[in-house]
Design an enzyme around this catalytic site. Structure first.
Site, PDB file in Angstrom:
ATOM      1  N   ILE A   1       5.634   6.953  -1.141  1.00 55.92           N
ATOM      2  CA  ILE A   1       4.351   7.667  -1.105  1.00 55.92           C
ATOM      3  C   ILE A   1       3.392   6.685  -0.438  1.00 55.92           C
ATOM      4  O   ILE A   1       3.052   5.648  -1.018  1.00 55.92           O
ATOM      5  CB  ILE A   1       3.842   8.022  -2.517  1.00 55.92           C
ATOM      6  CG1 ILE A   1       4.904   8.817  -3.284  1.00 55.92           C
ATOM      7  CG2 ILE A   1       2.526   8.797  -2.433  1.00 55.92           C
ATOM      8  CD1 ILE A   1       4.586   9.010  -4.770  1.00 55.92           C
TER       9      ILE A   1
ATOM     10  N   ALA B   1       0.852  -1.202   0.000  1.00 55.75           N
ATOM     11  CA  ALA B   1       0.000   0.000   0.000  1.00 55.75           C
ATOM     12  C   ALA B   1       0.883   1.245   0.000  1.00 55.75           C
ATOM     13  O   ALA B   1       0.820   2.078   0.912  1.00 55.75           O
ATOM     14  CB  ALA B   1      -1.003  -0.016   1.147  1.00 55.75           C
ATOM     15  N   HIS B   2       1.703   1.334  -0.991  1.00 55.89           N
ATOM     16  CA  HIS B   2       2.531   2.524  -1.206  1.00 55.89           C
ATOM     17  C   HIS B   2       3.151   2.456  -2.604  1.00 55.89           C
ATOM     18  O   HIS B   2       3.066   1.429  -3.284  1.00 55.89           O
ATOM     19  CB  HIS B   2       3.623   2.645  -0.132  1.00 55.89           C
ATOM     20  CG  HIS B   2       4.468   1.436  -0.001  1.00 55.89           C
ATOM     21  ND1 HIS B   2       4.411   0.603   1.086  1.00 55.89           N
ATOM     22  CD2 HIS B   2       5.360   0.882  -0.842  1.00 55.89           C
ATOM     23  CE1 HIS B   2       5.244  -0.399   0.913  1.00 55.89           C
ATOM     24  NE2 HIS B   2       5.832  -0.254  -0.263  1.00 55.89           N
ATOM     25  N   ALA B   3       3.764   3.554  -2.994  1.00 56.14           N
ATOM     26  CA  ALA B   3       4.555   3.603  -4.233  1.00 56.14           C
ATOM     27  C   ALA B   3       5.919   4.166  -3.872  1.00 56.14           C
ATOM     28  O   ALA B   3       6.098   4.768  -2.802  1.00 56.14           O
ATOM     29  CB  ALA B   3       3.883   4.500  -5.268  1.00 56.14           C
TER      30      ALA B   3
ATOM     31  N   ARG C   1       1.605  -0.466  -5.079  1.00 51.95           N
ATOM     32  CA  ARG C   1       1.541  -1.925  -4.943  1.00 51.95           C
ATOM     33  C   ARG C   1       0.955  -2.332  -3.604  1.00 51.95           C
ATOM     34  O   ARG C   1       1.220  -1.690  -2.576  1.00 51.95           O
ATOM     35  CB  ARG C   1       2.917  -2.585  -5.147  1.00 51.95           C
ATOM     36  CG  ARG C   1       3.908  -2.643  -3.974  1.00 51.95           C
ATOM     37  CD  ARG C   1       4.541  -1.311  -3.604  1.00 51.95           C
ATOM     38  NE  ARG C   1       5.014  -0.544  -4.734  1.00 51.95           N
ATOM     39  CZ  ARG C   1       6.259  -0.583  -5.198  1.00 51.95           C
ATOM     40  NH1 ARG C   1       7.156  -1.328  -4.610  1.00 51.95           N
ATOM     41  NH2 ARG C   1       6.614   0.198  -6.190  1.00 51.95           N
TER      42      ARG C   1
END
Ligand code: T46
Length: 145
Positions: free
Chosen positions: A124, A52-54, A99
């Site tokens: 992020i 749960a981030h990029a 992702r």
């Protein structure tokens, strides 16, 4: 390596003999960047979600060296998902891709090969920030999946 690099599955060499199998990964040869860091994820409780981030800059290749999991990617427009379940296959995730990792089977071990060292400022972690990041990109870099 930039956001326009395509997410893709990569097959690694597999040496099979009666003693079992061996796979290997060399930076810039089997993954498309020099390797700066490796981390691994294991003992994930059933039903747990990770990621749960990029990343702004870091590219990664994820490998389920044991067990299996689902990896969902989105560029903010389109979503694609991959089931990782082979020890000699990896998923290349370019920078700028959100992702999440789901549906880990018991005993799954995920190895991540990274193009950069750990930098919290490269993450992020808020989806609305990610949408703002995508919105600020040039038009030809928005849809990448
Ligand atoms: C990714 C997905 C697939 C470090 O101190 N060094 C490291 O190299 C890493 C990867 C993490 N950490 C610290 C940062 C957090 O305090 O470990 C803690 C857990 O990390 P995080 O919540 O980011 O873990 P995941 O599984 O959600 O995400 C990880 C990677 O961070 C990320 O790059 O793409 O796996």
């Amino acid at each position: 390596m930039n956001r326009l690099t395509k997410a893709a599955e990569i097959e690694f060499p597999k040496i099979c003999d009666p003693r079992g199998n061996l796979s290997f990964i060399e930076g810039s040869r089997h993954v498309p960047f020099p390797i700066k860091r490796v981390f691994y994820i294991y003992d994930v409780p059933g039903g747990e979600t990770r990621g749960a981030h990029a990343h702004r800059q870091c590219a990664e290749v994820l490998i389920a060296v044991a067990g299996s999991l689902e990896v969902r990617l989105t560029d903010g427009k389109k979503e694609v998902s991959y089931r990782l379940n082979r020890s000699n296959r990896g998923l290349l995730i370019p920078p700028g891709t959100w992702r999440t990792m789901h549906d880990f089977t018991t005993g799954t071990v995920v190895v991540a090969i990274c193009s950069r060292e750990y930098e919290e400022e490269d993450y992020i972690r808020d989806y609305e920030d990610f949408e703002r990041y995508v919105a600020a990109l040039p038009e030809d870099q928005k849809a990448i999946l």
